[in-house]
Design an enzyme around this catalytic site. Structure first.
Site, PDB file in Angstrom:
ATOM      1  N   ARG A 213      37.227  39.225  44.733  1.00  0.00           N
ATOM      2  CA  ARG A 213      38.263  40.237  44.493  1.00  0.00           C
ATOM      3  C   ARG A 213      38.154  41.396  45.483  1.00  0.00           C
ATOM      4  O   ARG A 213      37.064  41.943  45.702  1.00  0.00           O
ATOM      5  CB  ARG A 213      38.126  40.783  43.071  1.00  0.00           C
TER       6      ARG A 213
ATOM      7  N   HIS B 272      29.516  42.492  38.537  1.00  0.00           N
ATOM      8  CA  HIS B 272      30.536  43.539  38.375  1.00  0.00           C
ATOM      9  C   HIS B 272      31.863  43.023  37.851  1.00  0.00           C
ATOM     10  O   HIS B 272      32.534  43.702  37.076  1.00  0.00           O
ATOM     11  CB  HIS B 272      30.747  44.208  39.732  1.00  0.00           C
TER      12      HIS B 272
ATOM     13  N   GLU C 175      38.417  51.834  50.417  1.00  0.00           N
ATOM     14  CA  GLU C 175      37.282  51.047  49.917  1.00  0.00           C
ATOM     15  C   GLU C 175      37.106  49.820  50.800  1.00  0.00           C
ATOM     16  O   GLU C 175      37.989  49.506  51.619  1.00  0.00           O
ATOM     17  CB  GLU C 175      37.523  50.642  48.455  1.00  0.00           C
TER      18      GLU C 175
ATOM     19  N   HIS D   2      28.592  43.759  42.567  1.00  0.00           N
ATOM     20  CA  HIS D   2      28.892  45.004  43.280  1.00  0.00           C
ATOM     21  C   HIS D   2      27.646  45.394  44.059  1.00  0.00           C
ATOM     22  O   HIS D   2      26.531  45.326  43.521  1.00  0.00           O
ATOM     23  CB  HIS D   2      29.259  46.100  42.269  1.00  0.00           C
TER      24      HIS D   2
HETATM   25  P1  FAD Z   1      38.926  45.474  29.438  1.00  0.00           P
HETATM   26  O1  FAD Z   1      39.348  46.814  29.867  1.00  0.00           O
HETATM   27  O2  FAD Z   1      37.516  45.069  29.684  1.00  0.00           O
HETATM   28  O3  FAD Z   1      39.232  45.394  27.882  1.00  0.00           O
HETATM   29  C1  FAD Z   1      38.828  44.280  27.121  1.00  0.00           C
HETATM   30  C2  FAD Z   1      39.297  44.518  25.709  1.00  0.00           C
HETATM   31  O4  FAD Z   1      39.136  43.317  24.965  1.00  0.00           O
HETATM   32  C3  FAD Z   1      38.501  45.580  24.977  1.00  0.00           C
HETATM   33  O5  FAD Z   1      39.376  46.333  24.175  1.00  0.00           O
HETATM   34  C4  FAD Z   1      37.573  44.766  24.091  1.00  0.00           C
HETATM   35  O6  FAD Z   1      37.196  45.429  22.916  1.00  0.00           O
HETATM   36  C5  FAD Z   1      38.472  43.597  23.757  1.00  0.00           C
HETATM   37  N1  FAD Z   1      37.751  42.401  23.328  1.00  0.00           N
HETATM   38  C6  FAD Z   1      36.875  41.632  24.019  1.00  0.00           C
HETATM   39  N2  FAD Z   1      36.432  40.616  23.244  1.00  0.00           N
HETATM   40  C7  FAD Z   1      37.050  40.756  22.057  1.00  0.00           C
HETATM   41  C8  FAD Z   1      37.006  40.043  20.844  1.00  0.00           C
HETATM   42  N3  FAD Z   1      36.225  38.957  20.675  1.00  0.00           N
HETATM   43  N4  FAD Z   1      37.746  40.471  19.808  1.00  0.00           N
HETATM   44  C9  FAD Z   1      38.546  41.568  19.921  1.00  0.00           C
HETATM   45  N5  FAD Z   1      38.639  42.280  21.050  1.00  0.00           N
HETATM   46  C10 FAD Z   1      37.895  41.876  22.105  1.00  0.00           C
HETATM   47  N6  FAD Z   1      38.825  47.815  38.870  1.00  0.00           N
HETATM   48  C11 FAD Z   1      39.676  48.477  39.669  1.00  0.00           C
HETATM   49  O7  FAD Z   1      40.774  47.967  39.975  1.00  0.00           O
HETATM   50  N7  FAD Z   1      39.337  49.700  40.150  1.00  0.00           N
HETATM   51  C12 FAD Z   1      38.166  50.301  39.860  1.00  0.00           C
HETATM   52  O8  FAD Z   1      37.912  51.418  40.302  1.00  0.00           O
HETATM   53  C13 FAD Z   1      37.248  49.615  39.037  1.00  0.00           C
HETATM   54  N8  FAD Z   1      36.033  50.166  38.736  1.00  0.00           N
HETATM   55  C14 FAD Z   1      35.218  49.516  37.856  1.00  0.00           C
HETATM   56  C15 FAD Z   1      34.020  50.125  37.472  1.00  0.00           C
HETATM   57  C16 FAD Z   1      33.201  49.508  36.540  1.00  0.00           C
HETATM   58  C17 FAD Z   1      31.921  50.163  36.130  1.00  0.00           C
HETATM   59  C18 FAD Z   1      33.575  48.249  36.002  1.00  0.00           C
HETATM   60  C19 FAD Z   1      32.686  47.564  35.001  1.00  0.00           C
HETATM   61  C20 FAD Z   1      34.748  47.644  36.395  1.00  0.00           C
HETATM   62  C21 FAD Z   1      35.576  48.261  37.320  1.00  0.00           C
HETATM   63  N9  FAD Z   1      36.782  47.684  37.706  1.00  0.00           N
HETATM   64  C22 FAD Z   1      37.629  48.360  38.538  1.00  0.00           C
HETATM   65  C23 FAD Z   1      37.254  46.456  37.074  1.00  0.00           C
HETATM   66  C24 FAD Z   1      38.276  46.821  35.995  1.00  0.00           C
HETATM   67  O9  FAD Z   1      37.840  47.981  35.322  1.00  0.00           O
HETATM   68  C25 FAD Z   1      38.449  45.705  34.991  1.00  0.00           C
HETATM   69  O10 FAD Z   1      38.651  44.482  35.634  1.00  0.00           O
HETATM   70  C26 FAD Z   1      39.666  45.974  34.106  1.00  0.00           C
HETATM   71  O11 FAD Z   1      39.559  47.247  33.519  1.00  0.00           O
HETATM   72  C27 FAD Z   1      39.762  44.921  33.019  1.00  0.00           C
HETATM   73  O12 FAD Z   1      40.755  45.305  32.116  1.00  0.00           O
HETATM   74  P2  FAD Z   1      41.142  44.329  30.929  1.00  0.00           P
HETATM   75  O13 FAD Z   1      42.259  44.987  30.214  1.00  0.00           O
HETATM   76  O14 FAD Z   1      41.340  42.964  31.446  1.00  0.00           O
HETATM   77  O15 FAD Z   1      39.835  44.283  30.024  1.00  0.00           O
HETATM   78  C1  SIN Z   2      34.322  50.893  42.585  1.00  0.00           C
HETATM   79  O1  SIN Z   2      34.738  52.008  42.312  1.00  0.00           O
HETATM   80  O2  SIN Z   2      33.495  50.640  43.457  1.00  0.00           O
HETATM   81  C2  SIN Z   2      34.836  49.762  41.784  1.00  0.00           C
HETATM   82  C3  SIN Z   2      36.152  49.409  42.303  1.00  0.00           C
HETATM   83  C4  SIN Z   2      36.517  48.054  41.802  1.00  0.00           C
HETATM   84  O3  SIN Z   2      35.746  47.402  41.109  1.00  0.00           O
HETATM   85  O4  SIN Z   2      37.610  47.620  42.147  1.00  0.00           O
END
Ligand code: FAD
Ligand code: SIN
Length: 525
Positions: free
Chosen positions: A378, A343, A111, A235
């Protein structure tokens, strides 16, 4: 009131990793807004970065992370995360994540910003596989209680104790049960915020509906510092489609040879902006796409991988291929219309290497934090990795300090004696839309001081109205989120106005140069 040992807000990669690492030692409650799979984790496409190839080194991954982050990263955090990455991948394999393989070895894709192939993935839907494996492991553990449909409102601190204390000690959360409309206190010896990012503060975002910065806003209101909130990542390649608004086209499409082209002239423009062309870091590519769109008055640019073998394209990106076919686009034969969209939230609650925040008893992990890993931008696929490393680090620190973590004292119940049901829900909808629109137009990819000041002016006007509404009406998830969105918008704009340079994701026409020293923007409540 419910009492557990540890309260975790969020069931994504960070929250579940922490829960699983804690569960052999104590009783854990995991709260999630909406469904357990509602966070960004389940939506991740590209994969997870880790040094696993013989020709690659930790030093390369560290260097790539620092270059993408424009030097704002904290080196010790970058080293900590990069060096723990292979272990994190091993744990996921143990939990059953079926990473793609090639000749028995893990298949590594590439990537933008990575000097080597180092992204492990499960086709183009890595997040779904990771979320499923973590949930299965958590569900199987008797010490973990998973409670979806709980919208946390605020942290419970010393001032909510029956005998008021100004200590700032955090004891848990007040949460709205979304099915009954009642608010409960959930208390424990320590609380971990793993509540994801604030992407929905922008009109166009790849993030899910619930990414409203709740944890960041809750921590800020309780007195924790937040950092680098101006560093909002866009993104470069979100699908442009009038009906499907936030479908990501993974960066791995460019990693495997996809080319960005002007949709009218067919010109491949990325080499005009950066020698790394389509594989330059995200901020560079997103700005180039934005520039092409604005310069030529376009609705979108083209991402084209149709020159590659059709079986390779369909085989490598099966979910994107199928999704696009349903919209009448065959990516093996024609280019994909794409636009930049918000993103990832690089800034957040300031934490140390053990996931500790400023507040005693409060930890945080994942996208809601600013750990020092991402700096000003990032590097792709470093964020799921951060969730695993810091989810585990927070759990380890809690276990190590167990004897110092007191049981919670009696806590006052949520007070609803002075509120009524809202008769003006329209206020919420109106303000949601307005915030997201002015943030997109005034606080987007390219900024100016004047536009930031316009946004700040609107935030000031809306703050009174929303606080007034919050003080008079019973909470709903929409109201909780609106209050947090506005709080995050304020933090982003204040941070952006504070930075008098262009660095990484913060690009302003009024200060286009880079200052000699990279300094974090730290806001103190
Ligand atoms: P999240 O997975 O967002 O989880 C948040 C949790 O908090 C959820 O359960 C939600 O319900 C809960 N929550 C929020 N507010 C409250 C509240 N007030 N009360 C109770 N619960 C609450 N990163 C990579 O490294 N590789 C990738 O390929 C990649 N692809 C991506 C593709 C997309 C489309 C997106 C949007 C992001 C991508 N990212 C990627 C980024 C990555 O997915 C996120 O940064 C990561 O998953 C965040 O994880 P987290 O556990 O911090 O939060
Ligand atoms: C992507 O698959 O382009 C997202 C990867 C990332 O957010 O790290």
């Amino acid at each position: 009131m419910s009492e557990y040992d540890i309260i975790i807000v969020g069931s994504g990669a960070a929250g579940l990793t922490a829960a699983i690492a804690l569960a052999d030692h104590c009783r854990v409650l995991v709260l999630a807004k909406g469904e357990l799979t509602g966070g960004s984790t389940a939506w991740a496409q590209g994969g997870i970065a880790a040094v696993l190839d013989a020709g690659d080194t930790f030093e390369n991954h560290i260097e790539d992370t620092m270059v993408a982050g424009a030097g704002l990263n904290r080196r010790e955090t970058v080293e900590f995360v990069v060096e723990n990455a292979p272990h994190a991948i091993e744990r996921l394999i143990e939990m059953g994540v079926p990473f793609n393989k090639e000749a028995e070895a893990l298949h590594l894709t590439r990537e933008g910003g990575h000097s080597h192939r180092r992204i492990v993935h499960v086709d183009d839907a890595t997040g779904w596989a990771v979320q499923a494996a973590l949930l299965k492991t958590a569900e199987a553990h008797a010490n973990i209680t998973l409670l979806p449909g709980q919208a946390c409102i605020d942290l419970i601190t010393g001032r909510h104790e029956e005998r008021y204390s100004g200590s700032g000690r955090v004891w848990g959360v007040y949460a709205l049960d979304e099915s009954t409309g009642t608010v409960h206190a959930h208390v424990g010896r320590a609380t971990i915020l793993a509540s994801g990012g604030a992407g929905r503060v922008y009109q166009f975002s790849t993030a899910p509906r619930g990414a409203t910065g709740d944890g960041i806003a809750m921590a800020w209101r309780a007195g924790a510092r937040v950092s680098n909130m101006e560093m909002m990542q866009f993104h470069p390649t979100c699908l442009y489609n009038l009906e499907v608004k936030n479908f990501l086209i993974t960066e791995a499409v460019r990693g495997e040879g996809g080319i960005l082209k002007h949709p009218v002239t067919g010109h491949r423009y990325m080499p005009d902006y950066d020698e790394r062309a389509e594989l330059a870091p995200r901020d560079v590519v997103a700005r180039a796409n934005d520039d092409q769109i604005k310069r030529s008055g376009l609705d979108f640019v083209h991402l084209d991988i149709s020159h590659k073998d059709p079986d390779f394209v369909a085989g490598h990106f099966p979910n994107i291929y199928e999704k696009l076919l349903t919209l009448g686009i065959d990516m093996t034969k024609q280019p994909i219309p794409v636009v930049p969209a918000q993103h990832y939230t690089c800034g957040g609650i300031l934490i140390d290497l053990a996931g500790r925040t400023d507040l005693p008893g409060l930890y945080a992990a994942g996208e809601c934090t600013e750990s020092g890993l991402h700096g000003a931008n990032r590097l792709a696929s470093n964020s799921l990795l951060e969730c695993f490393v810091f989810g585990e680090a927070a759990a380890k620190d809690i276990i190590a300090r167990w004897d110092q973590l007191d049981a919670p004292p009696p806590i006052r119940p949520w007070d609803e004696s002075r509120v009524t049901d809202s008769d003006e829900e329209v206020v919420i909808k109106q303000n949601w839309t307005e915030i997201r629109r002015f943030m997109w137009n005034y606080v987007g990819i390219v900024r100016t001081t004047k536009r930031l000041e316009r946004a700040q002016h609107r935030i000031k006007m809306m703050t009174g109205e929303i606080e007034d509404y919050y003080g008079h009406f019973r909470v709903t998830t929409d109201l909780i989120e609106l209050r947090n969105l506005l709080q995050c918008a304020d933090l982003i704009v204040k941070s952006a106005l504070h930075r008098k340079e262009s660095r990484g994701l913060h690009y302003t026409l009024d200060y286009p140069a880079l200052l000699p020293e990279a300094v974090d923007t730290v806001l103190v409540p």
